[in-house]
Design an enzyme around this catalytic site. Structure first.
Site, PDB file in Angstrom:
ATOM      1  N   ASP A 131      -7.740   8.759   1.531  1.00 37.41           N
ATOM      2  CA  ASP A 131      -8.491   7.932   1.802  1.00 37.41           C
ATOM      3  C   ASP A 131      -7.459   7.022   1.130  1.00 37.41           C
ATOM      4  O   ASP A 131      -6.711   6.737   0.313  1.00 37.41           O
ATOM      5  CB  ASP A 131      -9.663   7.778   1.480  1.00 37.41           C
ATOM      6  CG  ASP A 131     -10.804   7.377   2.031  1.00 37.41           C
ATOM      7  OD1 ASP A 131     -10.636   6.295   2.684  1.00 37.41           O
ATOM      8  OD2 ASP A 131     -11.384   6.840   0.810  1.00 37.41           O
ATOM      9  N   GLY A 132      -7.641   4.985   1.388  1.00 38.33           N
ATOM     10  CA  GLY A 132      -7.682   4.196   1.028  1.00 38.33           C
ATOM     11  C   GLY A 132      -6.025   3.811   1.083  1.00 38.33           C
ATOM     12  O   GLY A 132      -5.473   2.376   0.368  1.00 38.33           O
ATOM     13  N   HIS A 156      -1.028   2.542   6.474  1.00 37.23           N
ATOM     14  CA  HIS A 156      -0.751   4.372   7.017  1.00 37.23           C
ATOM     15  C   HIS A 156       0.324   4.592   7.386  1.00 37.23           C
ATOM     16  O   HIS A 156       0.438   5.556   6.973  1.00 37.23           O
ATOM     17  CB  HIS A 156      -1.451   4.207   8.723  1.00 37.23           C
ATOM     18  CG  HIS A 156      -3.132   3.833   8.390  1.00 37.23           C
ATOM     19  ND1 HIS A 156      -3.766   4.379   7.930  1.00 37.23           N
ATOM     20  CD2 HIS A 156      -3.492   3.245   9.370  1.00 37.23           C
ATOM     21  CE1 HIS A 156      -4.695   3.978   8.201  1.00 37.23           C
ATOM     22  NE2 HIS A 156      -5.169   2.878   9.038  1.00 37.23           N
ATOM     23  N   THR A 179     -13.510  12.111  14.597  1.00 34.82           N
ATOM     24  CA  THR A 179     -14.228  11.372  15.427  1.00 34.82           C
ATOM     25  C   THR A 179     -14.410   9.815  14.989  1.00 34.82           C
ATOM     26  O   THR A 179     -14.650   9.258  16.534  1.00 34.82           O
ATOM     27  CB  THR A 179     -15.329  12.101  15.599  1.00 34.82           C
ATOM     28  OG1 THR A 179     -16.003  12.596  14.372  1.00 34.82           O
ATOM     29  CG2 THR A 179     -14.872  13.621  16.610  1.00 34.82           C
ATOM     30  N   ARG A 193     -12.848   2.017  15.445  1.00 34.14           N
ATOM     31  CA  ARG A 193     -11.577   1.341  14.298  1.00 34.14           C
ATOM     32  C   ARG A 193     -10.736   0.194  15.742  1.00 34.14           C
ATOM     33  O   ARG A 193     -10.747  -0.171  17.004  1.00 34.14           O
ATOM     34  CB  ARG A 193     -10.294   2.105  12.932  1.00 34.14           C
ATOM     35  CG  ARG A 193     -10.727   2.758  12.680  1.00 34.14           C
ATOM     36  CD  ARG A 193      -9.957   2.517  11.272  1.00 34.14           C
ATOM     37  NE  ARG A 193     -11.092   3.102   9.927  1.00 34.14           N
ATOM     38  CZ  ARG A 193     -10.006   3.660   8.877  1.00 34.14           C
ATOM     39  NH1 ARG A 193      -9.070   3.353   8.928  1.00 34.14           N
ATOM     40  NH2 ARG A 193     -10.666   4.312   8.490  1.00 34.14           N
ATOM     41  N   LEU A 236       3.962  28.422   4.314  1.00 29.97           N
ATOM     42  CA  LEU A 236       2.412  27.327   4.463  1.00 29.97           C
ATOM     43  C   LEU A 236       1.877  27.176   5.916  1.00 29.97           C
ATOM     44  O   LEU A 236       2.549  26.461   6.704  1.00 29.97           O
ATOM     45  CB  LEU A 236       2.875  25.778   3.733  1.00 29.97           C
ATOM     46  CG  LEU A 236       1.805  25.193   4.128  1.00 29.97           C
ATOM     47  CD1 LEU A 236       0.906  25.046   2.735  1.00 29.97           C
ATOM     48  CD2 LEU A 236       2.716  23.754   3.095  1.00 29.97           C
ATOM     49  N   ARG A 242     -10.233  14.150  -2.557  1.00 24.41           N
ATOM     50  CA  ARG A 242     -10.086  12.787  -1.833  1.00 24.41           C
ATOM     51  C   ARG A 242      -9.544  12.317  -3.002  1.00 24.41           C
ATOM     52  O   ARG A 242      -9.954  11.594  -3.804  1.00 24.41           O
ATOM     53  CB  ARG A 242     -11.586  12.464  -1.791  1.00 24.41           C
ATOM     54  CG  ARG A 242     -12.094  11.414  -0.975  1.00 24.41           C
ATOM     55  CD  ARG A 242     -13.319  11.161  -0.371  1.00 24.41           C
ATOM     56  NE  ARG A 242     -13.056   9.435   1.087  1.00 24.41           N
ATOM     57  CZ  ARG A 242     -13.956  10.173   1.550  1.00 24.41           C
ATOM     58  NH1 ARG A 242     -15.005  10.637   1.872  1.00 24.41           N
ATOM     59  NH2 ARG A 242     -13.921   8.819   2.257  1.00 24.41           N
TER      60      ARG A 242
HETATM   61  C1  FPP Z   1      -7.982   6.679   5.148  1.00 25.74           C
HETATM   62  O1  FPP Z   1      -7.567   5.494   4.646  1.00 25.74           O
HETATM   63  C2  FPP Z   1      -7.092   7.627   6.133  1.00 25.74           C
HETATM   64  C3  FPP Z   1      -7.165   7.268   8.079  1.00 25.74           C
HETATM   65  C4  FPP Z   1      -8.038   6.684   8.398  1.00 25.74           C
HETATM   66  C5  FPP Z   1      -5.893   7.906   8.174  1.00 25.74           C
HETATM   67  C6  FPP Z   1      -5.456   9.147   7.639  1.00 25.74           C
HETATM   68  C7  FPP Z   1      -4.133   9.232   8.224  1.00 25.74           C
HETATM   69  C8  FPP Z   1      -2.819   8.949   7.302  1.00 25.74           C
HETATM   70  C9  FPP Z   1      -2.731   9.502   6.107  1.00 25.74           C
HETATM   71  C10 FPP Z   1      -1.439   8.222   7.525  1.00 25.74           C
HETATM   72  C11 FPP Z   1      -1.509   8.847   9.517  1.00 25.74           C
HETATM   73  C12 FPP Z   1      -0.663  10.306   8.660  1.00 25.74           C
HETATM   74  C13 FPP Z   1      -0.626  10.511  10.067  1.00 25.74           C
HETATM   75  C14 FPP Z   1       0.079  12.741   9.360  1.00 25.74           C
HETATM   76  C15 FPP Z   1      -0.008  10.921  10.841  1.00 25.74           C
HETATM   77  P1  FPP Z   1      -8.840   3.857   5.620  1.00 25.74           P
HETATM   78  O2  FPP Z   1      -7.365   3.631   6.236  1.00 25.74           O
HETATM   79  O3  FPP Z   1      -9.630   5.120   5.767  1.00 25.74           O
HETATM   80  O4  FPP Z   1      -8.237   3.220   3.907  1.00 25.74           O
HETATM   81  P2  FPP Z   1      -9.345   2.177   3.391  1.00 25.74           P
HETATM   82  O5  FPP Z   1     -10.351   3.023   3.409  1.00 25.74           O
HETATM   83  O6  FPP Z   1      -8.709   1.911   1.852  1.00 25.74           O
HETATM   84  O7  FPP Z   1      -9.456   0.769   4.600  1.00 25.74           O
END
Ligand code: FPP
Length: 231
Positions: free
Chosen positions: A13-14, A30, A59, A64, A124, A179
């Protein structure tokens, strides 16, 4: 308890907040997040973790903006392409959990190719949760059982039997969940499998999460006393 858990699950997250703090578009968060995942996966293999599960797209993430979804899907394709290219050189096995409906044919084909090319690798095991929700997984499992019962097969449903209908069939439950980014919730991730998992939360945003941060988390893991409901 062993210093290294067998299975570590990550809620990454983040990414958005990391980007915002730098006046960058969310897509930059991302992108950096996917690079960090590569580094963390390599490190997990190095230190002897056997399973890593990464919550890549939930899901709920379909709500978004389309541009953001397209960006994550394109990063996912890059990740899959790269992993397919390296599948023989690296001994990593890849599995994807979640439902396939909604994903593009191109992503579905790449997932199939990667799973099949890496199925005999003995290192792994990396599990990507893509279009995944814990409730959705439990409902899909329940419907599979119902269909079998309706076709005349009878079951006494035990936790072990139920587990075999989940996407994670054959994968041991996570020992440790990490997390990032300060939120203290599990957000529909592995609801069944996290029953006895140790949780670890850090304020660091995922794009800032480093091998040292993982070491710190593992140091805390080793001090936890896991009782699995016993006295
Ligand atoms: C949370 O950050 C992350 C996600 C919703 C998706 C996780 C995606 C990645 C780590 C990148 C993609 C990885 C691959 C392998 C494709 P957020 O957008 O919810 O952050 P925020 O809470 O700060 O808005």
């Amino acid at each position: 308890m062993s210093y290294v858990p067998k299975h570590v699950a990550f809620i990454m997250d983040g990414n958005g907040r990391w980007a915002k703090a730098r006046n960058l578009p969310r897509s930059a968060g991302h992108k950096k997040g996917s690079q960090i995942l590569r580094e963390i996966v390599e490190y997990c293999a190095e230190i002897g973790i056997q399973y890593v599960t990464a919550y890549t797209f939930s899901t709920e993430n379909w709500s978004r903006p389309k541009e953001e979804i397209d960006g994550i899907m394109s990063l996912l394709e890059d990740y899959l392409d790269d992993a397919i290219k390296k599948s023989k050189k690296r001994n990593i096995k890849v599995k994807v959990i979640g439902k396939k409906d909604g994903l593009s044919n191109s992503i579905i084909n790449k997932i199939q190719e990667l799973e099949s090319k890496t199925k005999d690798n003995s290192g792994l095991c990396v599990i990507f949760a893509i279009n995944y929700g814990g409730r959705d997984e439990i409902i899909r499992a329940t419907n599979k059982i119902l269909a079998q019962i309706q076709s005349g097969i009878s079951y006494e449903i035990t936790p072990e039997i139920f587990s075999d209908f989940l996407d994670t069939k054959g994968i041991p439950d996570p020992d440790f969940l990490i997390r990032t980014s300060g939120e203290l919730r599990i957000s529909n991730f592995l609801l069944w499998q996290l029953a006895y998992t140790e949780f670890y939360f850090t304020d660091k945003h995922w794009p800032d999460f480093s091998k040292t941060d993982l070491d710190l988390a593992l140091l805390e893991y080793v001090q936890r006393k896991r009782r699995f409901g016993k006295a």
